[in-house]
Design an enzyme around this catalytic site. Structure first.
Site, PDB file in Angstrom:
ATOM      1  N   ASP A  95      -3.753   6.597  -3.407  1.00 26.55           N
ATOM      2  CA  ASP A  95      -2.425   5.583  -2.177  1.00 26.55           C
ATOM      3  C   ASP A  95      -1.807   4.655  -2.927  1.00 26.55           C
ATOM      4  OD1 ASP A  95      -4.252   3.828  -1.858  1.00 26.55           O
ATOM      5  OD2 ASP A  95      -3.209   3.133  -0.123  1.00 26.55           O
ATOM      6  N   ARG A 109      -2.953   4.965  21.443  1.00 23.27           N
ATOM      7  CA  ARG A 109      -3.210   3.226  20.662  1.00 23.27           C
ATOM      8  C   ARG A 109      -1.740   2.585  20.881  1.00 23.27           C
ATOM      9  NH1 ARG A 109      -3.915   3.474  15.177  1.00 23.27           N
ATOM     10  NH2 ARG A 109      -4.406   0.881  15.641  1.00 23.27           N
ATOM     11  N   THR A 167       0.320  -1.858  12.581  1.00 24.96           N
ATOM     12  CA  THR A 167       1.254  -2.118  11.475  1.00 24.96           C
ATOM     13  C   THR A 167       2.465  -1.763  12.102  1.00 24.96           C
ATOM     14  OG1 THR A 167       0.653  -0.101  11.055  1.00 24.96           O
ATOM     15  CG2 THR A 167      -0.721  -2.409   9.586  1.00 24.96           C
ATOM     16  N   GLU A 198     -12.372   5.799   7.291  1.00 23.90           N
ATOM     17  CA  GLU A 198     -11.140   6.281   8.119  1.00 23.90           C
ATOM     18  C   GLU A 198     -11.137   7.295   7.922  1.00 23.90           C
ATOM     19  OE1 GLU A 198      -8.571   2.614   9.877  1.00 23.90           O
ATOM     20  OE2 GLU A 198      -8.830   2.379   8.284  1.00 23.90           O
ATOM     21  N   SER A 247       0.435  -1.213  -0.001  1.00 24.08           N
ATOM     22  CA  SER A 247       0.137  -0.168   0.257  1.00 24.08           C
ATOM     23  C   SER A 247       0.750   0.992   0.275  1.00 24.08           C
ATOM     24  CB  SER A 247      -0.874  -0.451   1.176  1.00 24.08           C
ATOM     25  OG  SER A 247      -2.146   0.906   0.964  1.00 24.08           O
ATOM     26  N   SER A 304      -0.116   1.035  17.452  1.00 20.74           N
ATOM     27  CA  SER A 304      -0.028   0.893  16.198  1.00 20.74           C
ATOM     28  C   SER A 304      -0.110  -0.222  15.467  1.00 20.74           C
ATOM     29  CB  SER A 304       0.261   1.525  15.606  1.00 20.74           C
ATOM     30  OG  SER A 304       0.759   0.684  13.963  1.00 20.74           O
TER      31      SER A 304
HETATM   32  C1  16G Z   1      -3.640  -1.060   8.201  1.00 21.84           C
HETATM   33  C2  16G Z   1      -5.471  -0.261   7.626  1.00 21.84           C
HETATM   34  C3  16G Z   1      -6.240   0.773   7.832  1.00 21.84           C
HETATM   35  C4  16G Z   1      -5.722   1.734   8.314  1.00 21.84           C
HETATM   36  C5  16G Z   1      -3.564   1.082   9.479  1.00 21.84           C
HETATM   37  C6  16G Z   1      -3.565   2.045  11.098  1.00 21.84           C
HETATM   38  C7  16G Z   1      -6.770  -2.411   6.251  1.00 21.84           C
HETATM   39  C8  16G Z   1      -6.810  -2.807   5.133  1.00 21.84           C
HETATM   40  N1  16G Z   1      -6.472  -1.147   6.981  1.00 21.84           N
HETATM   41  O1  16G Z   1      -3.520  -0.058   7.054  1.00 21.84           O
HETATM   42  O2  16G Z   1      -7.699   0.505   7.519  1.00 21.84           O
HETATM   43  O3  16G Z   1      -6.326   2.807   9.125  1.00 21.84           O
HETATM   44  O4  16G Z   1      -4.046  -0.043   9.155  1.00 21.84           O
HETATM   45  O5  16G Z   1      -2.301   1.283  10.725  1.00 21.84           O
HETATM   46  O6  16G Z   1      -7.925  -2.629   7.220  1.00 21.84           O
HETATM   47  P1  16G Z   1      -1.988   1.723  12.328  1.00 21.84           P
HETATM   48  O7  16G Z   1      -2.908   0.265  12.803  1.00 21.84           O
HETATM   49  O8  16G Z   1      -0.070   1.690  12.281  1.00 21.84           O
HETATM   50  O9  16G Z   1      -2.597   2.936  13.088  1.00 21.84           O
HETATM   51 ZN    ZN Z   2      -4.306   1.051   0.577  1.00 18.82          ZN
END
Ligand code: 16G
Ligand code: ZN
Length: 536
Positions: A283, A504, A508, A379, A66, A506
């Site tokens: 994106d 919160r 990711t 979002e 992404s 993350s």
């Molecule tokens: C992922 C999610 C997105 C969310 C982001 C938050 C999907 C397909 N994608 O990219 O929706 O906004 O994570 O990231 O669910 P974070 O937890 O690092 O803040």
């Molecule tokens: Zn994306």
């Protein structure tokens, strides 16, 4: 079975440092691409199991990272109707990917099959695609080997946007049924959307050119392809496709794209912004959309996911009323804690629609939106869509109109339901929806912008020793752990007007995120920094 072991040897899993494990998170598995070959092989095994579990329905696999840097990549699984992989299976995927050896992998695979009562002789089908990252090629090879080793029928759709893969998954599984979602091909996707676009506009004019920044990702070539299907004699749609260089991988998401615009709160430096021009950014895999323009007097102005959400909700609610369906259909909006408080007030107080808040991540929003006849979910980062229940779609076609105005509203609702990608947020489809709405309302960007005034806000990333210590409740709006932290945040927030803040972990990255909003810029910044200190 021996085939799985020998194939796995060709795609070894990279051991992580002690105490770390691979995890199927909100974006599937996502990390530096050189760690992903073994992971992708194993995801192939999971996808094949899932297909067998679900009576041979096709499962999708998308290879993309992404908006993340070009050297990253990721892999995630799409369920039969185009939704995100069911939550229980995220844990199975995590288990399988972390098997330490090839033999342990086979053992875990067989155990899962037994535990989940999967007959391994059932046919299986997996379809897949990837974004423009060069590493995708090798990862697809690993995936294909896993499908081959498990006798799984495979369809390689090559380079796609993420939402196209979701669309194709649903089409594959509904082909030839009354709930068919469209032709099972990339061309089918363009044809369906172009036809619905023309029908939704119904002769209304689009005001001036639209500049689309494609983040130098897959959205560029796919948008150009889509535009060929828009009949020039019916619609004048002047699109300037920019940042669409997919030949130099290193420029992907670099100083452009929806994530850049949203987080930096400014237009990409290139191309040079034109005063007054309507612009939007996709994106890297074309599932997020942010609009903006530069006003002669006030400068850069951004219209993010919250704005698209409230625009879509207001438009659809008006149509539903005009169609005489307000008693029959429940319309609702789903947001996360990141939604600007001003947007929430606008939707509840001005539009008088219910708003539900869920944790971050598309699967949560999507799920909540299913509880409405028309569920609008976005979002703030620009990912979202509108879900129509089967009953709602049936009603648009079946209701006998009492006037030409009612007929017009019913036709537009039916067209809009076809235009919007019902499987997942889709930047190209969402962009067409925004263009349709602005054309119907005869709105300029300024008309759209003045519907409400955003509260100043600040998002900060905080490095913490162990992000897993931070646990949330109330749709991520409050911390339940570590003990006492929420009380401290509450004490801080109390000192500011119209203020709100939350922290919160993350999903990711290995960090915490802090969001704060308040009546003024200075207060929002100050509050965000104070809460960051508490979390640190
Ligand atoms: C992922 C999610 C997105 C969310 C982001 C938050 C999907 C397909 N994608 O990219 O929706 O906004 O994570 O990231 O669910 P974070 O937890 O690092 O803040
Ligand atoms: Zn994306």
């Amino acid at each position: 079975a021996p085939k799985i072991v020998s194939a796995s040897k060709r795609h070894p899993i990279v051991p992580l440092p002690a105490g770390q494990a691979y995890k199927y998170g909100t974006a599937g598995f996502r990390m530096k691409a050189d760690l992903l070959e073994g992971v992708t092989f194993r995801v192939g095994l999971i996808a094949a199991l899932r297909s067998r579990k679900l009576n041979s329905q096709a499962i999708g696999v998308m290879i993309t990272a992404s908006h993340n840097p070009a050297i990253d990549n990721g892999v995630k699984v799409v369920d039969p109707m185009g939704e995100m992989l069911e939550q229980d299976w995220e844990a199975y995927a995590t288990l399988l990917v972390n098997a330490p050896t090839d033999d342990a992998l086979l053992e875990t695979y067989n155990k899962l099959a037994t535990q989940l009562k999967i007959d391994l002789s059932t046919p299986a089908k997996v379809i897949y695609g990837r974004d423009t990252r060069p590493s995708g090629h090798k990862l697809v090879g690993a995936l294909a080997d896993a499908l081959d080793a498990t006798n799984t029928e495979a369809v390689d759709y090559k380079i796609l946007t993420t939402p196209q893969l979701h669309y194709l998954t649903r089409c594959t599984n509904t082909e030839g049924t009354p709930s068919s979602y469209g032709k099972v091909s990339e061309v089918g996707y363009y044809e369906k959307m172009a036809e619905a676009f023309v029908r939704a506009l119904k002769g209304r004019k689009i005001d001036g050119p639209l500049t689309v920044d494609c983040a130098n990702g897959v959205g560029g070539p796919k948008l150009r392809e889509f535009l060929k299907y828009v009949p020039k004699d019916k619609v004048k749609f002047d699109v300037k496709v920019v940042n669409d260089d997919v030949l130099r991988p290193e420029v992907l998401n670099l100083d452009c794209g929806a994530d850049f615009v949203k987080t930096k709160q400014r237009a990409p430096p290139s191309p040079k912004p034109v005063i007054g021009a309507r612009c939007c950014s996709l994106d890297g895999d074309a599932d997020r959309l942010i609009y903006y323009w530069v006003d002669e007097k006030t400068g850069f102005f951004m219209l993010d996911g919250d704005r698209i959400s409230s625009l879509a909700a207001s438009f659809i609610a008006d149509l539903v009323r005009a169609a005489g369906l307000e008693e029959d259909l429940r319309i609702g909006v789903v947001q996360t804690a990141y939604a600007n408080g001003a947007s929430t007030s606008y939707i509840t107080q001005h539009l008088r629609l219910p708003v539900v808040c869920t944790p971050t991540g598309v699967k949560h929003l999507h799920h909540a939106a299913c509880n409405f006849d028309v569920g609008v979910y976005f979002e703030a980062n620009g990912h979202g869509t509108v879900l129509f229940s089967a009953e709602a779609i049936r009603t648009f076609g079946a209701k006998e109109p009492q006037s030409p105005a009612q007929k017009d509203a019913l036709d537009t609702l039916a067209a809009v339901a076809d235009l919007i990608n019902q499987t997942v947020g889709d930047a190209i489809s969402d962009m067409l929806l925004v263009e349709v709405i602005l054309a119907h309302k005869s709105w300029t960007m300024r008309d759209w912008a003045v519907t409400y005034t955003d509260l100043p806000n600040r998002l900060v990333r905080v490095e913490v020793a162990d992000k897993d210590l931070f646990r949330t409740t109330d749709a991520e709006r409050r911390l339940s752990h570590p003990p006492g932290a929420q009380d401290e945040i509450d004490q801080c927030v109390k000192k500011y007007s119209s203020a709100r803040a939350f922290a919160r972990a993350s999903g990711t990255e290995n960090a915490c995120r802090v969001y704060a909003e308040a009546a003024t810029r200075v207060e929002a910044d100050e509050l965000a920094n104070k809460v960051a200190q508490i979390v640190k």
